[in-house]
Enzyme design. Structure first.
Site, mmCIF file in Angstrom:
data_model
loop_
_atom_site.group_PDB
_atom_site.id
_atom_site.type_symbol
_atom_site.label_atom_id
_atom_site.label_comp_id
_atom_site.label_asym_id
_atom_site.label_seq_id
_atom_site.Cartn_x
_atom_site.Cartn_y
_atom_site.Cartn_z
ATOM 1 N N SER A 1 0.816 -1.230 0.077
ATOM 2 C CA SER A 1 -0.004 -0.031 -0.042
ATOM 3 C C SER A 1 1.027 1.409 0.073
ATOM 4 O O SER A 1 1.612 1.615 -0.987
ATOM 5 C CB SER A 1 -0.846 -0.066 1.125
ATOM 6 O OG SER A 1 -1.803 1.087 0.971
ATOM 7 N N ASP B 1 -1.960 6.157 -3.418
ATOM 8 C CA ASP B 1 -0.838 5.516 -2.774
ATOM 9 C C ASP B 1 -0.422 4.395 -3.637
ATOM 10 O O ASP B 1 -0.699 4.253 -4.845
ATOM 11 C CB ASP B 1 -1.219 4.910 -1.468
ATOM 12 C CG ASP B 1 -2.361 3.813 -1.492
ATOM 13 O OD1 ASP B 1 -3.355 4.136 -2.516
ATOM 14 O OD2 ASP B 1 -2.659 3.223 -0.607
ATOM 15 N N ASP C 1 -5.725 2.461 -3.492
ATOM 16 C CA ASP C 1 -7.143 2.171 -2.847
ATOM 17 C C ASP C 1 -7.353 3.455 -1.793
ATOM 18 O O ASP C 1 -8.206 3.501 -1.432
ATOM 19 C CB ASP C 1 -7.052 0.982 -2.123
ATOM 20 C CG ASP C 1 -6.174 1.062 -0.850
ATOM 21 O OD1 ASP C 1 -5.366 1.841 -0.675
ATOM 22 O OD2 ASP C 1 -6.081 0.108 0.075
#
Length: 454
Positions: A94, A237, A241
């Protein structure tokens, strides 16, 4: 849970995250799922292919066929799992730095696994209980080339294309060299926007900026907005998401303010929304004004998802949920944080008025976050004990949903360990930066003193 945190498991490659570990996670997941086929995807990190290979080997070894989606945003992988009714493994860290990677597990309903199922998988990993297939029953791997295109088409079908197109918006986009580079710029062009990009080349070294879309990492985007006279800037990112915004003046909009604006547009009286214990007063105010209920959970996507599902079972409508880091859910569309969809929902609002005006009602607070790193468990224990003592002696009643939150009316402070990194985080919010900084530093100093005495 020992292995899985608030959003999967992550670690520094070669240290806490190794191919051998990912192999075991995949074998355990394949055993618990008892599925014939599993999807696997990754973001742009340089170690992604290595971990995909390890996961594919683990799944094949327990007799599971694999659909390899390649480099896709996490919400594209989730959409594929839902559409094909197959569980999934997403290799991503992430927003973490490039030396990190991780594993996120998705059910065949297209939703990240609940805590109970993660615990079942974890038990199999720790006990090394795997349903290893015979030599003539191992799984095979096939490449799927269409996941990003199908995801983009799904996005286009679920937003107000006409409203956005009619506004003739110029949009600056910074995908941060992540998986969003492969979807968001083209998606926004198909919405009728004039798109300008920076850091839009997929590159797991993240050469242009660090992956986390926080203000200090978005200076290039701010400059691009000003240089191109863009109506708005959008940043993602690494796995896209999340979506964070820059206003038409080239100023970063806090995630708490954009969440409040999006929630105000989506909520109606009697609805419920879900956020984490570090929720901003901005969202509290929106819920009070609208007449919606605000439910708080421990920090992390898994916890928000679990609470949304519980509310659904109670017959409640949850049109929006999320945290102030750019991670917003639109559960009635899909129960996943989806950076491109969040961006489009924000553009629907920007089509009516500039972003600075849109978030103006929600900019009365300042936020401060301090990260305290630790190297050993003893340091973590010392800091958490100090946090408990600090909360006990404070002139406020602690909320212990996740860590220790102290509300003072005009401001609040929260101390909690990170679920994904070796850090204890101190959050504070106040009606002035000075007040928020004072609270954050006071709490952080108590933790620093505890470590210094070891």
């Amino acid at each position: 849970m020992k292995l899985f945190g608030s959003s999967g498991t992550r670690g520094v490659v070669g240290e806490s995250l190794t191919p051998e570990f990912v192999l075991r996670v995949a074998k355990a997941a394949g055993t618990v799922w008892n599925a014939d086929r599993v999807a696997i995807a990754r973001d742009t990190r340089t170690t992604g292919e290595m971990f995909v290979n390890a996961a594919e080997s683990g799944l094949a070894s327990v007799g599971v066929d694999v659909d390899d989606l390649g480099v896709v945003p996490t919400p594209a992988a989730v959409r594929y799992c839902e559409n094909q009714s197959v569980p999934g493994v997403v290799i991503t860290a992430s927003h973490n730095p490039p030396e990190f990677n991780g594993v996120k597990l998705v059910g065949d309903d297209g939703v990240e696994l609940a805590v109970e199922e993660l615990e079942r998988i974890e038990d199999h990993i720790l006990a090394e209980e795997f349903d290893v297939a015979e030599w003539d029953a191992v799984g095979s791997v096939r490449s799927v080339e269409t996941a990003n295109d199908d995801y983009r088409e799904d996005l286009l079908a679920n937003v107000d294309r006409e409203q956005i197109a009619d506004a003739n918006l110029t949009v600056a986009v910074d995908p941060g060299h992540g998986a969003g580079s492969l979807v968001t710029p083209d998606f926004l062009r198909e919405l009728g926007c004039e798109v300008r990009t920076v850091n839009a080349q997929p590159d797991g070294h993240f050469p242009g900026r660090q992956s986390e879309p926080v203000p200090e990492n978005l200076r290039d985007l701010e400059r691009l907005v000003r240089a191109t006279d863009a109506d708005v800037g959008i940043a993602h990112d690494g796995d896209a998401d999340r979506a964070v915004f820059v206003n038409e003046r080239g100023e970063c909009i806090s995630g708490e303010a954009s969440l409040a604006a999006l929630a105000a547009a989506a909520l109606e009286p009697g609805d419920a929304t879900v956020s984490a214990v570090n929720v901003s007063q901005r969202l509290v105010d929106v819920c009070e004004e609208v007449g919606a209920d605000l439910e708080l959970t421990p920090i992390g996507a898994t916890n928000l998802i679990t609470r949304v599902r519980e509310l659904w079972r109670e017959g409640r409508n949850v049109p929006v949920a999320g945290e102030g880091n750019g991670g917003v859910f639109y559960p009635n569309y899909r129960l996943v944080r989806d950076g491109a969809y969040i961006a489009a929902k924000f553009l629907e609002l920007v089509a009516e008025r500039p972003p600075s005006e849109l978030v103006a009602p929600y900019e009365g607070y300042d936020n401060v976050r301090i990260n305290l790193e630790y190297d050993e468990e003893a340091e973590l224990t010392a800091m958490l004990n100090a946090a408990a003592d600090y909360a006990e002696s404070a002139d406020a009643t602690p909320n212990t949903t996740d860590g220790y939150r102290l509300d003072y009316g005009d401001a609040w402070v929260l101390v909690r360990p990170s679920g994904t990194e070796p850090k204890v985080r101190v959050y504070a919010e106040g009606r002035s930066e000075e007040r928020a900084t004072e609270l954050a530093e006071d709490a952080a100093d108590a933790l620093r003193r505890a470590v210094a005495t070891l």
